[in-house]
Design an enzyme around this catalytic site. Structure first.
Site, PDB file in Angstrom:
ATOM      1  N   GLY A  12       0.967  -1.144   0.084  1.00  0.00           N
ATOM      2  CA  GLY A  12       0.069   0.082  -0.002  1.00  0.00           C
ATOM      3  C   GLY A  12       0.810   1.317  -0.083  1.00  0.00           C
ATOM      4  CB  ALA A  13       4.106   1.594  -0.976  1.00  0.00           C
ATOM      5  CG  ASN A  14      -0.824   3.731  -4.317  1.00  0.00           C
ATOM      6  OD1 ASN A  14      -1.083   2.497  -3.853  1.00  0.00           O
ATOM      7  ND2 ASN A  14      -1.639   4.385  -4.727  1.00  0.00           N
ATOM      8  N   GLY A  16      -1.269   7.534   1.317  1.00  0.00           N
ATOM      9  CA  GLY A  16      -1.315   7.562   2.872  1.00  0.00           C
ATOM     10  C   GLY A  16      -0.113   7.043   3.616  1.00  0.00           C
ATOM     11  N   GLY A  18       1.438   4.208   3.768  1.00  0.00           N
ATOM     12  CA  GLY A  18       2.413   3.299   3.203  1.00  0.00           C
ATOM     13  C   GLY A  18       3.262   4.475   2.523  1.00  0.00           C
ATOM     14  CE1 TYR A 165      -9.431  -0.927   8.027  1.00  0.00           C
ATOM     15  CE2 TYR A 165     -10.022  -0.160  10.459  1.00  0.00           C
ATOM     16  CZ  TYR A 165      -9.239  -0.157   9.156  1.00  0.00           C
ATOM     17  OH  TYR A 165      -7.995   0.392   9.363  1.00  0.00           O
TER      18      TYR A 165
END
Length: 285
Positions: A12-14, A16, A18, A165
């Site tokens: 999820g590095a693209n 927020g 990450g 969640y």
């Protein structure tokens, strides 16, 4: 801290948290393998971080974490690129407004937030051990609830976005405890971090962005911080010598915080692990 000789994988590095963690790692000189689902967004983030940090060791890897086949393919690619892995940050998380199933028949929230990091951590453990001392950080949340262990896949109850969640993140916390027990003495540590509540794109590409954050505001009422602030809690677990020997714990603001009651039960941790192995088809790997 200079991390020039270290290799990190961040999911999820693209965007927020990450992206903020990837930036912090890159700024310290680490080689960062950035996992994203979308090539265009991922490449834009990679290029932005390279320009901001001057670090050319940022590499983009693509995977839709809902798909167990793609998670396995991601692990195989990481093994080729990085035979030794110093840091694994299981950050990617999402939410869905309605119950949906993956190609593997798994409820999508559970698949992304819990089973994907569970599979990835298992498949990359040899690479982490090769780099020992190495560290795994799972990004969790802080809500004192419990999982419905008899129905993790939401087959016999009405789906609720926030509940799904929370339970998916609790699953990650359960296996953090169990994994720590299983890898004790390996030179690899694993901890879970509550990074605080911050404004992110969580659920934004899965149709839940507005509803998710409205629910957070109504249910929790916390002020939303920036991702960069949250990233410092993750970086503390990655680089602080104070936590070098600590494993299987739950951290908040750079200190151990209390586990939910269910997670303090070793039998519950073992059961979640067993269910996760079955749902993830790890015996077929």
């Amino acid at each position: 801290m200079d991390l020039a000789d270290k290799t990190a994988l961040v999911t999820g590095a693209n965007s927020g948290l990450g992206k903020a963690v990837a930036r912090a790692l890159a700024a310290r000189g680490a080689r960062v393998l950035m996992v994203a689902r979308d090539r265009e967004r991922g490449e834009a983030a990679r290029a932005e971080l390279e320009a901001a940090t001057g670090n050319s060791g940022l590499e983009l890897l693509l995977a839709d974490l809902k798909s167990q086949a793609q998670v396995r393919a991601l692990a195989a690619e990481v093994k080729e690129r990085a035979p030794a892995l110093d840091f694994l940050v299981n950050n990617a998380g999402t939410a869905f407004p309605k119950r949906c199933l993956t190609e593997d028949g798994i409820e999508c929230t559970l698949a992304v937030n819990h089973l994907a990091p569970f599979i990835l951590t298992n498949l990359l453990f040899d690479q982490l051990k090769a780099a020992a001392p190495s560290r795994i950080v799972n990004v969790g949340t802080r809500i004192n609830e419990s999982m419905e262990l008899g129905d993790l896949n939401w087959e016999g109850r009405s789906f609720r976005m926030m509940r799904a969640y929370v339970e998916s993140k609790l699953g990650m916390l359960h296996v953090t405890r169990e994994f720590a027990k299983r890898i004790k003495g390996s030179g690899v540590t694993i901890n879970c971090v509550f990074p605080g509540v911050f404004k992110s794109n969580l659920g934004g590409t899965d149709g839940a962005q507005g509803l998710f954050w409205k629910s957070v505001s109504l249910l929790l009422g916390w002020a939303l911080a920036q991702p960069e602030q949250a990233a410092e809690r993750v970086m503390y677990l990655l680089e602080s010598p104070e936590v070098a020997e600590i494993s299987g714990e739950y951290f908040g603001d750079c200190q151990v915080i209390a586990m939910p009651a269910q997670v303090r039960d070793p039998a519950a941790n073992a059961r979640v692990w067993e269910i996760s192995e079955r749902l993830a088809n790890l015996d077929e790997v």
